[in-house]
Scaffold this motif. Sequence first.
Motif, PDB file in Angstrom:
ATOM      1  N   VAL A   8       0.859  -1.187   0.000  1.00 10.17           N
ATOM      2  CA  VAL A   8       0.000   0.000   0.000  1.00 10.17           C
ATOM      3  C   VAL A   8       0.890   1.231   0.000  1.00 10.17           C
ATOM      4  O   VAL A   8       1.842   1.313   0.797  1.00 10.17           O
ATOM      5  CB  VAL A   8      -0.931   0.038   1.229  1.00 10.17           C
ATOM      6  N   LEU A   9       0.625   2.173  -0.882  1.00 12.52           N
ATOM      7  CA  LEU A   9       1.286   3.473  -0.850  1.00 12.52           C
ATOM      8  C   LEU A   9       0.271   4.495  -0.378  1.00 12.52           C
ATOM      9  O   LEU A   9      -0.745   4.731  -1.051  1.00 12.52           O
ATOM     10  CB  LEU A   9       1.830   3.856  -2.227  1.00 12.52           C
ATOM     11  N   LEU A  10       0.524   5.080   0.782  1.00 10.09           N
ATOM     12  CA  LEU A  10      -0.374   6.083   1.360  1.00 10.09           C
ATOM     13  C   LEU A  10       0.079   7.463   0.913  1.00 10.09           C
ATOM     14  O   LEU A  10       1.197   7.898   1.232  1.00 10.09           O
ATOM     15  CB  LEU A  10      -0.365   5.986   2.886  1.00 10.09           C
ATOM     16  N   ALA A  11      -0.782   8.124   0.181  1.00 13.88           N
ATOM     17  CA  ALA A  11      -0.439   9.454  -0.324  1.00 13.88           C
ATOM     18  C   ALA A  11      -0.532  10.481   0.803  1.00 13.88           C
ATOM     19  O   ALA A  11      -1.460  10.436   1.627  1.00 13.88           O
ATOM     20  CB  ALA A  11      -1.384   9.837  -1.459  1.00 13.88           C
ATOM     21  N   ASP A  12       0.451  11.403   0.837  1.00 13.45           N
ATOM     22  CA  ASP A  12       0.441  12.521   1.788  1.00 13.45           C
ATOM     23  C   ASP A  12       0.226  12.019   3.219  1.00 13.45           C
ATOM     24  O   ASP A  12      -0.629  12.502   3.961  1.00 13.45           O
ATOM     25  CB  ASP A  12      -0.655  13.523   1.402  1.00 13.45           C
ATOM     26  N   SER A  13       1.041  11.039   3.621  1.00 10.06           N
ATOM     27  CA  SER A  13       0.918  10.448   4.963  1.00 10.06           C
ATOM     28  C   SER A  13       2.312  10.267   5.549  1.00 10.06           C
ATOM     29  O   SER A  13       3.232   9.807   4.875  1.00 10.06           O
ATOM     30  CB  SER A  13       0.217   9.090   4.890  1.00 10.06           C
ATOM     31  N   GLY A  14       2.430  10.615   6.832  1.00  9.83           N
ATOM     32  CA  GLY A  14       3.687  10.436   7.528  1.00  9.83           C
ATOM     33  C   GLY A  14       3.633   9.262   8.484  1.00  9.83           C
ATOM     34  O   GLY A  14       2.813   8.347   8.341  1.00  9.83           O
ATOM     35  N   HIS A  15       4.511   9.277   9.486  1.00 10.68           N
ATOM     36  CA  HIS A  15       4.639   8.173  10.436  1.00 10.68           C
ATOM     37  C   HIS A  15       3.330   7.900  11.155  1.00 10.68           C
ATOM     38  O   HIS A  15       2.839   6.752  11.186  1.00 10.68           O
ATOM     39  CB  HIS A  15       5.753   8.520  11.432  1.00 10.68           C
ATOM     40  N   ASP A  16       2.722   8.916  11.759  1.00 11.69           N
ATOM     41  CA  ASP A  16       1.527   8.710  12.578  1.00 11.69           C
ATOM     42  C   ASP A  16       0.349   8.225  11.734  1.00 11.69           C
ATOM     43  O   ASP A  16      -0.398   7.318  12.151  1.00 11.69           O
ATOM     44  CB  ASP A  16       1.149  10.008  13.297  1.00 11.69           C
ATOM     45  N   GLU A  17       0.172   8.821  10.553  1.00 10.93           N
ATOM     46  CA  GLU A  17      -0.929   8.384   9.683  1.00 10.93           C
ATOM     47  C   GLU A  17      -0.735   6.936   9.239  1.00 10.93           C
ATOM     48  O   GLU A  17      -1.699   6.163   9.171  1.00 10.93           O
ATOM     49  CB  GLU A  17      -1.031   9.285   8.453  1.00 10.93           C
ATOM     50  N   ALA A  18       0.495   6.555   8.942  1.00  8.70           N
ATOM     51  CA  ALA A  18       0.762   5.184   8.509  1.00  8.70           C
ATOM     52  C   ALA A  18       0.461   4.179   9.611  1.00  8.70           C
ATOM     53  O   ALA A  18      -0.117   3.107   9.366  1.00  8.70           O
ATOM     54  CB  ALA A  18       2.213   5.058   8.059  1.00  8.70           C
ATOM     55  N   VAL A  19       0.839   4.513  10.851  1.00  8.60           N
ATOM     56  CA  VAL A  19       0.553   3.621  11.981  1.00  8.60           C
ATOM     57  C   VAL A  19      -0.949   3.486  12.187  1.00  8.60           C
ATOM     58  O   VAL A  19      -1.468   2.386  12.452  1.00  8.60           O
ATOM     59  CB  VAL A  19       1.236   4.150  13.258  1.00  8.60           C
ATOM     60  N   PHE A  20      -1.663   4.591  12.041  1.00  9.02           N
ATOM     61  CA  PHE A  20      -3.130   4.549  12.197  1.00  9.02           C
ATOM     62  C   PHE A  20      -3.767   3.657  11.123  1.00  9.02           C
ATOM     63  O   PHE A  20      -4.641   2.827  11.422  1.00  9.02           O
ATOM     64  CB  PHE A  20      -3.702   5.967  12.106  1.00  9.02           C
ATOM     65  N   VAL A  21      -3.325   3.818   9.874  1.00  8.58           N
ATOM     66  CA  VAL A  21      -3.882   3.006   8.791  1.00  8.58           C
ATOM     67  C   VAL A  21      -3.529   1.533   8.986  1.00  8.58           C
ATOM     68  O   VAL A  21      -4.357   0.645   8.739  1.00  8.58           O
ATOM     69  CB  VAL A  21      -3.379   3.508   7.420  1.00  8.58           C
ATOM     70  N   ALA A  22      -2.312   1.247   9.444  1.00 11.55           N
ATOM     71  CA  ALA A  22      -1.917  -0.142   9.679  1.00 11.55           C
ATOM     72  C   ALA A  22      -2.831  -0.801  10.709  1.00 11.55           C
ATOM     73  O   ALA A  22      -3.281  -1.946  10.529  1.00 11.55           O
ATOM     74  CB  ALA A  22      -0.465  -0.206  10.138  1.00 11.55           C
ATOM     75  N   ALA A  23      -3.135  -0.088  11.781  1.00 12.78           N
ATOM     76  CA  ALA A  23      -4.041  -0.631  12.797  1.00 12.78           C
ATOM     77  C   ALA A  23      -5.445  -0.831  12.220  1.00 12.78           C
ATOM     78  O   ALA A  23      -6.133  -1.818  12.537  1.00 12.78           O
ATOM     79  CB  ALA A  23      -4.075   0.302  14.005  1.00 12.78           C
ATOM     80  N   LYS A  24      -5.853   0.101  11.383  1.00 12.54           N
ATOM     81  CA  LYS A  24      -7.172  -0.002  10.753  1.00 12.54           C
ATOM     82  C   LYS A  24      -7.258  -1.222   9.830  1.00 12.54           C
ATOM     83  O   LYS A  24      -8.265  -1.952   9.832  1.00 12.54           O
ATOM     84  CB  LYS A  24      -7.451   1.277   9.961  1.00 12.54           C
ATOM     85  N   LEU A  25      -6.208  -1.457   9.054  1.00 16.81           N
ATOM     86  CA  LEU A  25      -6.194  -2.604   8.150  1.00 16.81           C
ATOM     87  C   LEU A  25      -6.163  -3.921   8.926  1.00 16.81           C
ATOM     88  O   LEU A  25      -6.826  -4.893   8.555  1.00 16.81           O
ATOM     89  CB  LEU A  25      -4.988  -2.518   7.212  1.00 16.81           C
ATOM     90  N   ARG A  26      -5.404  -3.965  10.003  1.00 15.14           N
ATOM     91  CA  ARG A  26      -5.342  -5.189  10.808  1.00 15.14           C
ATOM     92  C   ARG A  26      -6.689  -5.469  11.456  1.00 15.14           C
ATOM     93  O   ARG A  26      -7.104  -6.637  11.574  1.00 15.14           O
ATOM     94  CB  ARG A  26      -4.253  -5.071  11.872  1.00 15.14           C
ATOM     95  N   ALA A  27      -7.388  -4.425  11.869  1.00 14.55           N
ATOM     96  CA  ALA A  27      -8.716  -4.626  12.445  1.00 14.55           C
ATOM     97  C   ALA A  27      -9.694  -5.164  11.414  1.00 14.55           C
ATOM     98  O   ALA A  27     -10.541  -6.022  11.712  1.00 14.55           O
ATOM     99  CB  ALA A  27      -9.229  -3.309  13.032  1.00 14.55           C
TER     100      ALA A  27
END
Length: 770
Positions: free
Chosen positions: A423-442
């Motif tokens: 997954v390439l997250l556009a306009d996302s840094g460290h915190d946004e990436a961690v949030f999306v990772a948790a969302k995908l795992r859920a």
Amino acid sequence: MTKPQPDAGLPADAVVPTPLRRRWSLWVMGGLVLAYVVGLMVPDAGFNPFVDGFLAMISAWALVAVCWAAAYRAGRGRRTGPGRREGHGRPEVLLAAAAVTANTLGDTFELIQHGTDFATFPSAADAGYLLFYVLFLASLIVLVRRQLRGSTRSMILDSVVGSLGAASLLAVLLTPVLNAAAANPPSLGTAVSIAYPMLDLLLLASVAGIVASHGPESGRRWILLVSGLLIFAGADVVFALAPDLYVIGTPLDATWVIALALITLWVDRSGVPRSASGRSTGSVSAVAVPTVSILTGLGVLILASQVPVSGLAVVLASLTMAVATIPLIGRQRVLRVLSRTDDLTGLPNRRAFYADVPGRLGALDGGRHSALLLLDLDRFKEVNDSLGHDVGDRLLVQVGVRLAGSLRATDLLARLGGDEFAVLLADSGHDEAVFVAAKLRAALAEPFLLEGITLHSSASMGIAVHPDQGHDVTSLMRKADMAMYKAKSTRSGHHVYQSDDDSHGDVRLRTLQELRSAIGDDELELHYQPKVDLASGNVQGVEVLVRWNHPTRGLLLPEHFLELVEEAGLMHALTQIVLTKALDQAVLWRAQGELLTIAVNLSASSLVDRDLPDRIGAMIGSRGLPASVLTLEVTEEFLLNDRERARDILTRLRALGVRIAVDDFGTGYSSLAYLRDLPIDELKLDQSFVFPMIDDERAATLVSSAIALAHSLGLQMVAEGVENSVAYDELVRFGCDSAQGYLVSRPVPAEELNVWLADRKVTAIVRGGS
């Protein structure tokens, strides 16, 4: 008494049995045709009134009678209830019956004028013959139109290509006839002479189109139609090429009557209501006919450059090639899309991801970040090995759907291969990436239902941030890959790349390679921890524990390599090794008079294997052991996460006589209803309850209550982690059945355990003697 109605109440698509009277009519028709054909094969001096007159006419009109009987049935429809009938609309049957009638009228008129001075060309016989073509072509048009209704554009084009290619080939064969007819001055005779080969062209083209369309006509009915038309057209070609050699009563007449008989059988079967089985799914002919037609068209054009052929043949061959090239433009576009698309999930593939990421990274303004997430499913290989690759494929499809539904439209999701997604997250840094990772795992934590089995899936994700940890897709992918394996090893779910992950990645890869070699080179060994019966003090069995005798790091405990075994999909191989070694040792102990049971731990991934009970049964049976010698220890996690699968697997194992134990009992947080529902023999009380039991009254109460619960359900209780005599005595007082722990013995190799058992027996004898 009510007269039975065998077809009343049948489903609308039911096949109506063939009436007895219709079968007799077909036998009569077949007998007459056979007699006529055999009569034609008998040499004679000329026209034979009986064969060429009587048999010819009676067999021809028998064909007509069968055709019209079929047309009557088709028009009458199917009875759907008392006093009600349902028409099923087959106008091609009526048209075909009329065509056969027209041809027979032509034969009849030709026979009448045979040997008279009224024989002319063209004649009324030619009118009947030409009308046969017109009516039967109309019948085929109806048939093809119904077949192609709702068909794809490619199927329609294949039918057109097949028709044109077949017509071009026949036009080459009929070149002398077409050229001779065209050379004659315009007249009715010339028109009729040209009409015959042209109608043959259309007839053969229609046959090729029907074959290419591969519609609902199939089986014997399909063969009857195609064979009859091909034989009819072939006889026409022979006649057209050598008309002066033909006289009534030659074997050539047999080919026409055989062709008409086959067509009549098709008409007869088409007049019967049949099962609405739907469109054929395709056949070899559906692919072969367009391919052969294209080659035919090309061959005709090449032939035309070498020898004279009719202009019609050249035109038809050119049209064949032109129509065949129509899909190429669209196919090129489709091929470009397919080359960038994963054919299983429909997501962009690795090629597309590597091609698109640089442009997206370059489009970011200074100071803006993006993040690359590399996702790998945990223990996916176990799903493939146990449930089959088809189930694994369906799981990947559902995973792709869930991931896509949890991302923004601006994000890029791709399947790189196997169970790996990026997954390439556009306009996302460290915190946004961690949030999306948790969302995908859920999203992936929700159960998947496949093949009636509820599967729980999890994923490990590695994260690399652009531009801090890489400026190009290659470096970002490498660092996200190392971060992903760090997430796997720590079971953290996701991990953002750090500089020290480089060394961790190297160690992990080296250890994984060594582990694969260890399994192949027999570096794994078993240790055995005895279990003591608390009532008698006797050793009743052992628990099997695996160790890795590493060539440089020494003896490794399971916590140092089992996670890597799971990640690498090697758990099936490890389980097989442990069971083989443990059962072989049980055979040796029994030969020495030690009737010890063996307990083997099974992971949840091993228990996904449908064939596990059968394999275990075969392993026990081949060694001549009783099935009760083996106890399989399973975790509460497996029992609680997939209750139905647990019931199936455990019931099959219990049916063999294998005992089932629940390991680490009491550490779960779910309902204990599985104790009532599942086939379980014993519970193993986790050492976290046994340790504090001496100083904590509440802990002692929990242990006492757990033992009472097990006994009330008819289960045995085994206490783990017994390290002192006070805990041992308390367990005896509470009525616990068995215990194991360092107080009794540490896990030791079989040779040491043999010495320990012998010493224990000597000690018991000495005590008894004293």
